[in-house]
Design an enzyme around this catalytic site. Sequence first.
Site, mmCIF file in Angstrom:
data_model
loop_
_atom_site.group_PDB
_atom_site.id
_atom_site.type_symbol
_atom_site.label_atom_id
_atom_site.label_comp_id
_atom_site.label_asym_id
_atom_site.label_seq_id
_atom_site.Cartn_x
_atom_site.Cartn_y
_atom_site.Cartn_z
ATOM 1 C CB CYS B 189 -0.890 -0.019 1.229
ATOM 2 S SG CYS B 189 -2.029 1.346 1.273
ATOM 3 C CB THR B 453 -29.019 -2.498 7.314
ATOM 4 O OG1 THR B 453 -28.553 -1.685 8.381
ATOM 5 C CG2 THR B 453 -29.740 -1.647 6.309
#
Lengths: 758, 547
Positions: B189, B453
């Site tokens: 990264c 959710t």
Amino acid sequence: MEKLTRVSTISGRTMFCHLDAPANAISVCRDATQVVVAGRNIFKIYGLEEDGFVERLNLRVGRKPSLNFSCADVMWHQMEENLLATAATNGAVVTWNLARPCRNKQEQLFTEHKRTVNKVCFHPTEVNMLLSGSQDGFMKCFDLRKKESVSTFSGQSESVRDVQFSIKDYFTFAASFENGNVQLWDIRRPDRYERMFTAHTGPVFCCDWHPEDRGWLATGGRDKMVKVWDMSTSRVKEIYCVQTIASVARVKWRPERRYHLATCSMMVDHNIYVWDVRRPFIPFATFEEHKDVTTGIVWRHQHDPYFLLSGSKDSTLYQHMFKDASRPVDRANPEGLCFGLFGDLAFAAKESLMSAPPSVGDVGRKTYPGGDRRYPIFFFKKPDVTEQFEQVSSALSVFESEAGSSVGMDWFINTAQSYLLSGKPFGELCEHNAQVAKRLNRPQESTTWTMLRIMFSEPANPSLSSNHNLNKSGNLPLVNRKLKEWIKDVFLCAENEETEGSEGQAEYLFGDAELDDDDLYSMEHDNQAEEPEYLLPQEAFPLRHEIIDHPSAPEPVQERPESPHVSGSETESTCLTSTESFSLISVSQLLFSPHLPPKFFCPIVKEMLCYYAEQGDVQMAVSVLIVLGDRIRKEIDELTQEHWYMSYIDLLQRFELWNVSNEVIKLSTCGAIMCLNQTSTTLHINCSNCKRPMSNKGWICDRCHQCASVCAVCHHVVKGLFVWCQGCSHGGHLEHVMEWLKHSKHCPAGCGHLCEYT
Amino acid sequence: ITELENVIQRWDALGSRDSSSRHAAMELIHQEVMKRIETMGPIPDPQSSSPPAMDDSLSSDLNALLAHVLMLSKRCPYEDIRKKCTCLLQKVQDVGVRIPRPVGNGPSRFIPEKEILQVSKLDKRIQSIFEDAFAVLGRLDNISLVMGFHPQYLENFLKTQHYLLQMDGPLSLHCRHYIGIMAAARHQCTYLVNLHVNDFLQVGGDPKWLNGLEEAPQKLQALGELNKILAHRPWLLTKEHIERLLKAEEHSWSLAELIHVVVLLTLYHSLASFTFGCGINPDIHTDGGHTFRPPSLSGYCACDIANGNGALEEMFGNQQVSELSGEVEVLMEKMKQLQECHDEEEASQEEMATRFEREKTESMLVVTSEDEECVPSRDVSRHFEDPSYGYKDFYRRGEHVPTLRVQDYSWEDHGFSLVNRLYPDFGQLLDEKFQIAYNLTYNTMATHQGVDTSMLRRAIWNYIHCMFGIRYDDYDYGEINQLLDRGFKVYIKTMVRTPEKITKRMYDSFWRQFKHSEKVHVNLLLMEARMQAELLYALRAITRYMT
């Protein structure tokens, strides 16, 4: 009576057996003859025999045992001896009937919970009532005659960790939650809890009703505390609190002992402790048999306080006998000794030890000539029948030092305050300090300073007065030639003096008492030696005591142009150059012409510093270190220096000599020491409007969006010095408030308070 | 460079909430820039391609300075500073100096810049969080900008990061950044590596260490193994690994230090996942975040093209969306069904177990077409050893991942206590962070309001844990199959395992109708779930060592 006879039939010894798998919970049947052990991979009943556990029954049957067997909790019914209930990790609540004729004893299966069930609990007197608490935040009450739950209680908060029916109140049960709350419910009213209070920070793993006292509930949480709550009054009151060393997984009141409870922990600590809640500091008894965390504890019989059963992650099941428990009290040190700052000494010990040989007191008085025993304080406790503790009464004696005696530490304070460490040329610093030491009647230190000046100044440093001073001690012509030997003499002489003890030098805190003074010293040293371990790794900074090129790193508030240091170093350098010319003359006067480079003395000085530090006079060592600065710094390894600095700073802070300690920190050359001033300094402020903490940097409060700290006089935000009255907490710019107070005594904010400023 | 850093540090006042001190600081910058331009002497003719060589360091200094100003002109949370910086750049350009321009489109390659920046303008709370972050760090990194979709989480995230990197702790400051670099480098990264290389140097780290792990002290080198295992196969961590770190004579770590290390490593592994998962672009002022080249004709920068972010692609994507417009509704329908028929459909226990095993093994397989050989760029891979070690060894079918039952070792009961014991207060912070991530919801799904959710969130969380072999006894893994479609699973798998292989296409192809903020939410979930999973294994190993 019947109870008693039954109790007497229980007998046994500390014993254990290996299980095949780690246990999660255990429960015992009413007549205390059998115990059930449940875990992820185990579900067995063991009989408790005189000399061992005997496996009676394996309830885990079937070729592919389902997750319903993977138990988080188990409970044996206290009324019906064939009935058991388990809480499964997959969310099922299962009841088992041992009376079933076939191998599979499973009777009923309730799969109403969506998440792991953490706890099941039978009603203590009602045969068919079962309660469960689950990770999904619900508690359900089952009637075993029906296929479904009778009522569901929603905690409206997070997961339920424990549910317990009250033993005394038929309709009440307590539930503890992951978010730190404890709720009390009435079994007839599933719509709303009766009471709720926050018991712990973080999850409350367990709770237990007191078997005798109505309304006493013990709770244990992840915050390592066991608390006892009294709910009999209108307000829930915390009546006892025990601090343990690890999160508390289970808590169980000890039968027949009103104030005792047993705990075990969830992590790290494997022992089982029995506490007397009134004595929260040391466990009453400890069982140390387990090798991994204990997961279940239960008293074998509800009226017998001497048998404790426990299951553990290490796959063992133990029966602990109370008489075999280890008693931490016995191992606790019965004596305590502590120095006061000013040379006082406090000593506490068991009465018996203190008074047994009557001569001890007399000897004590004799051997501490400097102090006298002024406050003998005795502690007595009324003997309590229920209390099983050994009655110990301790005597505390305080030996005060006489003012001005050699034991006192006045010299330390005086010296610390009067020594000059910077701001003048080296020679003058030494001389000043020599004078200080002399004034305080410490000739050895005084001479040392003088010697240092001679050794490290240019040979003809113009400060003749001090030469003269030295002359009095009679050795000047020899100084340069035999300096080294002479120094050694001084040291030797000093040591002799001390061993003879003729002068009563300040080095001694005590005379030749029966207390071994070496021990005292070493104790002090030990303390000092421990400190540096907490330090950050150090870094070397190539600089001396002026702060012109201070380390770059985290130093936002370093006021560089602080005059004394800068000017100090300047004058020093000019002084040195001016002596250059002068030295030619003086050298010829002295018998010794080739300069001994200052380096020549370093080993001796180093030795000297170490000597002082060893003697406990770290003040001298550090002061010399700072004054000499670069001249000696490289000779002594960083760790030692840091060690000295830390000890000295610590001492200074104990005497509340903040300014001196700060100066020392500032002047030190060790990175780790200098950091002390820069770390861990946080200022918490509250908004003056809404009284809530200000999290922001800046002057506007997050919550009320107003400027905090507004000057009451000019109504602008105060960005510099803010002064305020501690009475009404109004204030403002320093100069504005000063101005205001010249013509008015009342608060400028108009609150009517008569402000007082000191 | 250090002098330049000093200059930039002196600009801290820019983060002040007081506008007059900001202006003063801005004035300082103005002078500084102009002074430098003057000392550079006459402006070289832009046409002459060879500028005088002696000016190299001077001009690179100036360029870095200009890049910083450019960053401020775009990212500073204060409107006035943004304007002033733009003016300054314009002025500099007028003098004839080449000025930089940002590369790429905003903080993320995947999410339109407009949408991200809009957030900060609308929401007071976000604005204040950004201002705080800016005051503390003197910058506003792209990660924070993207997380700005979820202020509640961002606030906690920044607090944790601040505590972890700047506050009192067992490790020295530069070590913390170096460990961050090591962890981020494990996933190649570059974004995080660059960010922390700068910080590392700023807190006085030894630049030599940056040449590679072998230049770092042996104590840090010993972490290589832990880093490697944690990043790729945390279940293999045993107490022997821990023991080796703790008992290495003069190079040994203390337990408190080790906890700090473990938290840092896991945080940066998962943060790397997030960075890739959201396609975070380099910060404007760092290398690769800006360019001095004049804009080319195509209008697309190299990275966009590499990621297939062409205009054609987008059109194609839009078409597909219209075709699959019912996706959200289908998902919601499924959730409803699952909720309703939960009680009726009683799966047998063996069935449950096999479902878990199936998910687990399935999650181990990686779509081979995506599995192109990706050689880690040299400059990043030097921060860790053994660059070839990754999931690759492990794609092979049949690798068995042992199962960890959450009921036996969970964060709430066990992990927390251990962390808090050895690194006081930090357990609390992490606990809050996990909880916020797990419980975050706005009760919306795409365009629908008032949707619960929790089921979906739990499925995602448990799926990730399942990939690490962590099993919840009380969860029916069949639900995962119902709720998470294949494309989404591929995305999750790639992000958790080999985040460096995430492409824009993958990002676009899951949950097409969902908003970007919701996709970022998913990324947060993934990140926290992964962190917790790694942490659980690491802490379990430490616990085993301790008992």
